[in-house]
Scaffold this active site. Structure first.
Site, PDB file in Angstrom:
ATOM      1  N   SER A 109       0.847  -1.190   0.000  1.00 42.37           N
ATOM      2  CA  SER A 109       0.000   0.000   0.000  1.00 42.37           C
ATOM      3  C   SER A 109       0.884   1.242   0.000  1.00 42.37           C
ATOM      4  CB  SER A 109      -0.965  -0.039   1.191  1.00 42.37           C
ATOM      5  OG  SER A 109      -2.000   0.904   1.034  1.00 42.37           O
TER       6      SER A 109
ATOM      7  N   GLU B 157      -8.922  -5.111  -4.593  1.00 39.13           N
ATOM      8  CA  GLU B 157      -8.308  -4.057  -3.774  1.00 39.13           C
ATOM      9  C   GLU B 157      -9.352  -3.108  -3.186  1.00 39.13           C
ATOM     10  OE1 GLU B 157      -5.166  -3.914  -3.039  1.00 39.13           O
ATOM     11  OE2 GLU B 157      -3.937  -4.676  -4.681  1.00 39.13           O
TER      12      GLU B 157
ATOM     13  N   HIS C 232      -7.551  -5.766  -0.363  1.00 34.26           N
ATOM     14  CA  HIS C 232      -6.332  -5.012  -0.104  1.00 34.26           C
ATOM     15  C   HIS C 232      -5.657  -5.538   1.161  1.00 34.26           C
ATOM     16  CE1 HIS C 232      -3.742  -1.529  -0.459  1.00 34.26           C
ATOM     17  NE2 HIS C 232      -4.045  -1.107   0.760  1.00 34.26           N
TER      18      HIS C 232
END
Length: 539
Positions: free
Chosen positions: A236, A360, A453
């Site tokens: 991330s 995600e 995610h």
């Protein structure tokens, strides 16, 4: 604050929630062994660490300062050297974390460590038998440096999911680092640029990461690590950091391989210092707007007044009023846009793994107020301007369920996949060995979110709990940690007993799917990403 603006701020904050859905992992740290403490002498003094497992030689050194505390006049300046100390420094406890809101800890259920502006610490896990006062001579193990996620506004090096024992047991020296966050780490202002010898401001958190890598280069051999074989990896905002370090000339020679997991690189989190771009205001303009929101009276605060504010006050007000952390094209850390540098082959030509997860966007949908199609199209208009209608047509929906599906696709494509693909294209054109992955394992902990995610983190660190994970998960985790470690050792993730992972090239665009099965695919997201690129070029 506009709907688009508030959405962007929420995006930055919620990217921090990379671990919110992972159950507490099984960690080696929960059963530390009380035995003779290992001692290592580094360039700033001696460190006394802790033995976690005498049989394997697993040691950990926590809370090691790699730069001076960024306090007072050092706030919003590049990191300064650590002051040496006398005697042995206790390195058995983690250091304080950088100032941030407690939102992430509240979501994960883990304790929220006390934040403090004195937060530039790193941790080292290693397996070796030390020589007291000398270190771990002659081991020359590959080094992996972990950069945490959190939207550049939250997170810390020692979150429960980042426990480094499993990687260290595989023969690497694992380092995890803190870096300044939010406005304290990424504020750009004309006054800050004026006082800088380089005429630059912003990017202080990235400069912290460089300082940590310089520490690794000087000291990691004392822990059995090879300073000429360093892999940076992050997820991330940690992937954003890998992207930025790959493109920054200041990081030259500090790492030799890179892994970017779900790199968060969008149309709005790369900004020029003084000039607006088609999709985002200049970093200085954003900084001036932020400073006005910090005002307690009619006049904007001076730089001296901002430096005099308590760090937690800055964090609290930023949380209420918004701060957009970004990569700033400042002419020094980032001479031109990082995406442009990849396109032109101006990045560091090292082996690279880069990949994304299938879903995600699902995690963010649980927190973002996008109730209907009108709100979705309004958010798109806030970024894409006169091309908003064209973008909206790429993600059609007529029912609430279809809207959720298309929002997941939109966030997956525009926040993560598009830029990851560009990194791979740029790196492959220079001849560097590059590898793409696509993580598709639906989360047993949050099945409604799919392969969401950060879902891959427990597999990479091999910290999955017993339940609800099963043999399929453990088999995948075993494969993934082997791929990551083999890549750190050699620059090629392929190893005996694993399915072959082909190189990525611009013609075939092959990738490795990591899911219920491990298999090869090609041209991931080609059509949609090609169309998004064309739209961005027309802005």
């Amino acid at each position: 604050m506009s709907t688009a603006r508030s959405g962007l701020v929420l995006i930055a904050s919620l990217a921090a929630l990379a671990l919110t859905i992972l159950p507490p992992p099984v960690t080696a740290e929960s059963a530390a062994v009380d035995t003779a403490a290992p001692v290592v002498a580094i360039d700033s003094g001696k460190l006394r660490g802790e033995v976690l497992d005498e049989a394997s030689g697993l040691r950990v050194f926590r809370g090691i300062p790699f730069a001076a505390p960024p306090l007072g006049d050092l706030r919003w300046r590049p990191p300064a050297p650590v002051a040496p100390w006398q005697g042995e420094r206790d390195a058995t406890k983690f250091g304080t974390i950088c100032p941030q809101l407690p939102m992430l800890a509240a979501m994960t259920g883990e304790p929220f460590p006390t934040p403090n502006e004195d937060c530039l610490f790193l941790n080292v896990w290693t397996i070796a038998a030390p020589v007291s006062g000398v270190g771990f001579p002659g081991a020359k193990r590959p080094v992996m440096v972990w950069i945490h996620g959190g939207g550049l506004t939250m997170g810390w090096s020692n979150q429960v999911g980042y426990e480094g024992s499993a990687l260290a047991r595989r023969g690497v020296v694992l380092v995890s680092i803190n870096y300044r966050l939010g406005a304290l780490g990424f504020l750009a202002l004309p006054e800050l640029s004026k006082e800088s010898k380089d005429g630059a401001s912003g990017n202080y958190g990235f400069l912290d990461q460089i300082a940590a890598l310089e520490w690794v280069k000087r000291n990691i051999d004392k822990f059995g690590g090879d300073p000429s074989n360093v892999t940076i990896f992050g997820e991330s905002a940690g992937g954003t950091s890998v992207h930025a370090l790959m493109a920054s000339p200041l990081a030259e020679g500090l790492f030799h391989r890179a892994i970017a997991e779900s790199a968060w690189v969008t149309e709005t989190n790369i900004t020029r210092l003084e000039q607006d771009s088609p999709t985002v205001k200049s970093a200085s303009k954003l900084g001036v707007e932020w400073s006005k929101r910090m005002a307690t009276g009619a006049a904007p605060p001076t730089l001296a007044a901002l430096r005099a504010l308590d760090a937690q006050t800055i964090v609290q007000k930023s949380g209420q009023n918004g701060f957009q952390a970004a990569i700033t094209v400042d002419g020094r850390f980032m001479p031109t846009s990082s995406e442009e540098r990849f396109t032109k082959g101006q990045h560091h030509r090292v082996p690279m793994i880069a990949g994304t997860n299938a879903d995600e966007g699902t995690m963010f949908l649980s927190f973002m107020p996008i109730p209907d199609r009108v709100a979705f199209e309004g958010m798109i208009a806030g970024v894409y301007g006169n091309q908003a209608a064209t973008v909206a047509k790429l993600y059609p929906s007529s029912t609430p369920d279809e809207l959720k599906t298309q929002l997941n696709r939109f966030f997956t494509d525009t926040w993560f996949l598009r830029a990851t693909r560009n990194m791979l294209f740029g790196a492959s054109k220079t001849g560097s060995p590059v590898y793409q992955y696509h993580f598709t394992r639906r989360s047993p902990a949050q099945p409604a979110w799919g392969a969401h995610h950060a879902a891959e983190l427990g597999y990479v660190f091999n910290t999955l709990a017993e339940k609800p994970f099963d043999d399929t998960d453990r088999k995948l985790a075993e494969a993934m940690i082997q791929y990551w470690v083999q890549f750190a050792k050699t620059g090629d993730p392929n190893a005996d007993g694993l399915p072959e992972w082909p190189r990525f090239d611009s013609q075939h665009q092959k990738y490795l799917e990591l899911g219920d099965q491990v298999r090869v695919g090609s041209e991931l997201g080609k059509e949609i990403c090609d169309r998004l690129e064309g739209i961005l070029r027309s802005l």
